[in-house]
Design a protein around this motif. Structure first.
Motif, PDB file in Angstrom:
ATOM      1  N   ASN A  76       2.394   2.045  -3.494  1.00 25.64           N
ATOM      2  CA  ASN A  76       1.773   1.883  -4.721  1.00 25.64           C
ATOM      3  C   ASN A  76       1.472   4.025  -4.190  1.00 25.64           C
ATOM      4  O   ASN A  76       1.099   4.565  -5.056  1.00 25.64           O
ATOM      5  CB  ASN A  76       0.109   1.958  -4.302  1.00 25.64           C
ATOM      6  CG  ASN A  76      -0.625   1.306  -5.739  1.00 25.64           C
ATOM      7  OD1 ASN A  76      -0.604   1.864  -5.663  1.00 25.64           O
ATOM      8  ND2 ASN A  76      -0.477  -0.448  -5.298  1.00 25.64           N
ATOM      9  N   LYS A  77       1.497   4.537  -2.775  1.00 22.23           N
ATOM     10  CA  LYS A  77       1.181   5.742  -2.848  1.00 22.23           C
ATOM     11  C   LYS A  77       2.458   6.399  -3.709  1.00 22.23           C
ATOM     12  O   LYS A  77       2.445   8.023  -3.450  1.00 22.23           O
ATOM     13  CB  LYS A  77       1.375   6.521  -1.290  1.00 22.23           C
ATOM     14  CG  LYS A  77      -0.041   5.768  -0.683  1.00 22.23           C
ATOM     15  CD  LYS A  77       0.198   6.256   1.066  1.00 22.23           C
ATOM     16  CE  LYS A  77      -1.560   5.933   1.623  1.00 22.23           C
ATOM     17  NZ  LYS A  77      -1.182   4.625   2.450  1.00 22.23           N
ATOM     18  N   SER A  80       1.138  -1.227  -0.051  1.00 23.14           N
ATOM     19  CA  SER A  80       0.234   0.051  -0.548  1.00 23.14           C
ATOM     20  C   SER A  80       0.818   1.569  -0.363  1.00 23.14           C
ATOM     21  O   SER A  80       0.225   1.929  -0.709  1.00 23.14           O
ATOM     22  CB  SER A  80      -1.138   0.044   1.111  1.00 23.14           C
ATOM     23  OG  SER A  80      -0.170  -0.253   2.570  1.00 23.14           O
ATOM     24  N   THR A  81       1.597   1.576   0.380  1.00 20.41           N
ATOM     25  CA  THR A  81       2.441   2.100   0.476  1.00 20.41           C
ATOM     26  C   THR A  81       3.438   2.125  -0.459  1.00 20.41           C
ATOM     27  O   THR A  81       3.550   3.453  -1.210  1.00 20.41           O
ATOM     28  CB  THR A  81       3.738   2.031   2.132  1.00 20.41           C
ATOM     29  OG1 THR A  81       3.338   2.045   3.087  1.00 20.41           O
ATOM     30  CG2 THR A  81       4.793   3.087   1.876  1.00 20.41           C
TER      31      THR A  81
END
Lengths: 448, 448
Positions: free
Chosen positions: B303-304, B300-301
């Protein structure tokens, strides 16, 4: 110190229990016209459905309160507050008592609104406030084939599930152009579409219409006539057309009232009389986002207010900041949840609104139990502050609303949301959470 | 503008896709030594388990990237970054290329650590990084009866579920005194107790011990010897002893490194060379709570960060603030989730810690599907700030961690939590949410 509490469903019973725990020497008396105290009003639809046992709705019995040294007077109706003498008048059958207090806590709750419908007192027309009401509705449901619900709010939807699960066909009549009028229109339409898709055969939803008359036959509502000329039949009717705060006693005694006839209180739950407190559904609340008076009666809020009043009465000051308007319910496996302001509410408080609505799977889409949710986020373009969110669907909508509620409580912005490090794993969320997808859309709109 | 991206599992592929979408004229090339790009590494345990199809792990194929005008070079290993000439050297089988860039994005990810175990290269000893690894592990699992997992972190636990579901008996060996070493000890002990209670027959968990040797028979690890003299046997072994960032290329080219040999970046994902960016598991992160450098690699990180680098390269500045250390996984229906600092981490950053641990049902206890969760909250007594939370159990732990993550992002306090208006209804939460119960305990402790 003698503390008298009027009413004890959620706020009153919480206040009494915490007071006694923190101050064993306080004399505490509860007066209620009800047959019961300390029960889960929110659980009643699930009792009617048959999922929850009657006994389980009762959190604590009067005997348990008595054992802790709290005196409970059931079927004792308080008829007057005599503030200058610090007394209340109480009626129990033919007995009339006068009871002195040092401090008084009003926790009289709210009462279902009875709309101006002809023959609304028919034998098979119910409303849902007390455990007795719940029992009566369950009893008639078990021998009925059809039901009509007047009012498409949370309780109306919950009862519809209860009735459909028990094999009934249900009419739902809502005065507004949408069911669940607290939601934005297009979100409520998605909910309605889901229900109708699932229950084409069982459910008849009528919006923008109101009941004007129950046509009687032997004292029983046989036909239901609406403003727009609809003519419905059903074995029984439940009216869920909202509630109003029970503030009559407070008003008559000269206490200051607030929005929608609630009892005005400060953040320590004190009314305009420093010896009188009000908590729960009868008391005014503050909307944390707008900082304006609000009234959204909720069991969870009642609990916090009961605790706050008990702390104040114990000499501690721990203000209750107010509410966000968070709420959730479901229709079978379809969750409808919200927190903060809807777009229509937000537009009253901010000139320049941005919204984003995202429909996407709640967990990584390759997982076999991935289910869709729709999330709508409302923010203020001027300062980036998030103002509210609505989330619905068969997927996990509630965890998204819980995150936004926390952001609202701390005045978080879309930028905070965009950066938010939500725990990620395929069984729990997609790599880009629906909340973050919505935040990206808002951020792009804001920077245009 | 020609942008070259090295590696493209999560961060690199996100960066490429967003760059091309926002700047159709940019020339974008991806080089990777892998056979695949854009796949869900986090989904691999669920593929091994048999719950997810192989094809579904691939988010986007190289052909889809090519169709969007992004050139993808698979099996092309980048061997050197020549910064002063803005070139990279690339090897594909026997071909050696030199590729020019205007801007370079390093997204080389992380590699499983190989502990110093004798005969660690045995044929039946695996680690899990690529899709090929996942295929190989699934293949051997399907013909095996026993497995040994070296390392009891998230992936170790996920693989244990996969193997047990497929009927294998599993040894899990963890060097620390606890499984899931990122959690506080007593929370990890609860998780272990749950697993052992459920899987007495199938699972053998050994903590505070490390593997020293695989005893070979025909090139196959037949016996597993540990420091403490344990002697285990199993059909195969998977090593999940953590990962290290792939920062060799960056280091060799003179780029500044950060904590744990990550590539140092600023909040716009720029390295010490303004023409070179680093994103994903190879890049350093900032812990939002401590504001100190951190390294917790997460999809998820990644992706950011890919998105942030793409925005910076497009001339927009939207800094990435960092991470909270949020994480979640499960063992069957038992969720383990956390955000922010554990108590042991918090004690390094605040002199005066308060914690509260609450075990309680996740929804109103009379609901038939109420399940227990344990929530631990860590706060700083000096300023009331929440520092972190852990939540585990068969009930809904994730929604609680999502709320706390949002509070951490906005520097929320225990008082914010105490007031937090979480949506309440019997199917979703108790009247007093476990988070609020924990907040009440902390508040009482703080005011003593």
């Amino acid at each position: 110190m003698k503390i008298v509490i009027i009413g004890a469903v959620a706020a009153g019973s919480k206040c009494a229990a915490k007071l006694k725990r923190d101050n064993p020497n306080f004399e505490i008396e509860i007066y209620t016209e009800d047959d019961h105290i300390s029960y889960s009003a929110c659980g009643m639809p699930y009792f009617i459905e048959g999922m929850v046992k009657y006994e389980d709705l009762i959190a604590r019995t009067p005997e348990e309160f008595e054992k802790n040294g709290i005196k409970v007077f059931l079927k004792h109706k308080v008829t007057e507050i005599i503030r200058r003498e610090k007394k209340i008048r109480v009626t129990n059958k033919d007995n009339h008592l006068v009871v002195k207090y040092d401090k008084l806590v009003i926790a009289t709750g709210a009462t279902p609104i009875t709309p101006p419908i002809k023959n609304v007192k028919a034998k098979n027309v119910f409303s849902l406030r007390t455990l007795e009401d719940a029992k009566n509705i369950r009893e008639i449901m078990l021998t009925s084939k059809t039901a009509t619900i007047v009012g498409g709010g949370y309780i109306g939807i919950e009862l519809m599930e209860a009735f459909v699960k028990n094999g009934l066909k249900v009419n739902l009549i809502e005065f507004s152009p949408q069911i669940l009028p607290v939601f934005d229109f297009e979100i409520a339409e998605l909910i309605k579409a889901h229900i109708l898709k699932k229950e084409k055969e069982n459910v008849n939803i009528i919006t923008s219409d109101g009941v004007v008359e129950f046509v009687l036959e032997n004292g029983i509502a046989k036909k239901i006539l609406t403003q727009k000329g609809n003519e419905l039949e059903s074995d029984f009717v439940v009216i869920c057309a909202g509630v109003r705060p029970n503030s009559e006693l407070a008003r008559a005694s000269g206490l200051e009232l607030g929005i929608k006839n609630t009892i005005k209180v400060n953040s320590l739950m004190q009314t305009s009389d420093s010896d009188i407190y009000a908590v729960g559904d009868c008391a005014e609340k503050t909307n944390v986002i707008t900082q304006k008076p609000a009234w959204i009666p909720m069991g969870s809020t009642a609990n916090k207010e009961g605790r706050t009043a008990a702390l104040t009465l114990s000499g501690k000051k721990e203000p209750f900041e107010g509410i966000l308007g968070s709420a959730v319910t479901r229709y079978f496996d379809f969750t409808v949840a919200m927190t903060g302001l809807t777009q229509k509410e937000a537009e009253k408080n901010c000139q320049n609104i941005i919204t984003a609505t995202v429909t996407k799977e709640d967990i990584v889409s390759f997982m076999p139990n991935a289910k869709s949710i729709t999330v709508k986020i409302v923010a203020c373009k001027d300062n980036g502050k998030i103002l509210g969110a609505q989330a619905i669907g068969c997927g996990d909508a509630i965890q998204r609303i819980n995150s936004i509620a926390a952001l609202l409580q701390t005045k978080g912005t879309v930028f905070d949301l965009l950066n938010l490090d939500l725990p990620y794993a395929p069984p729990y969320s997609p790599t880009i959470d629906p909340l973050l997808s919505a935040a990206q859309i808002i951020f792009n709109k804001a920077n245009k």
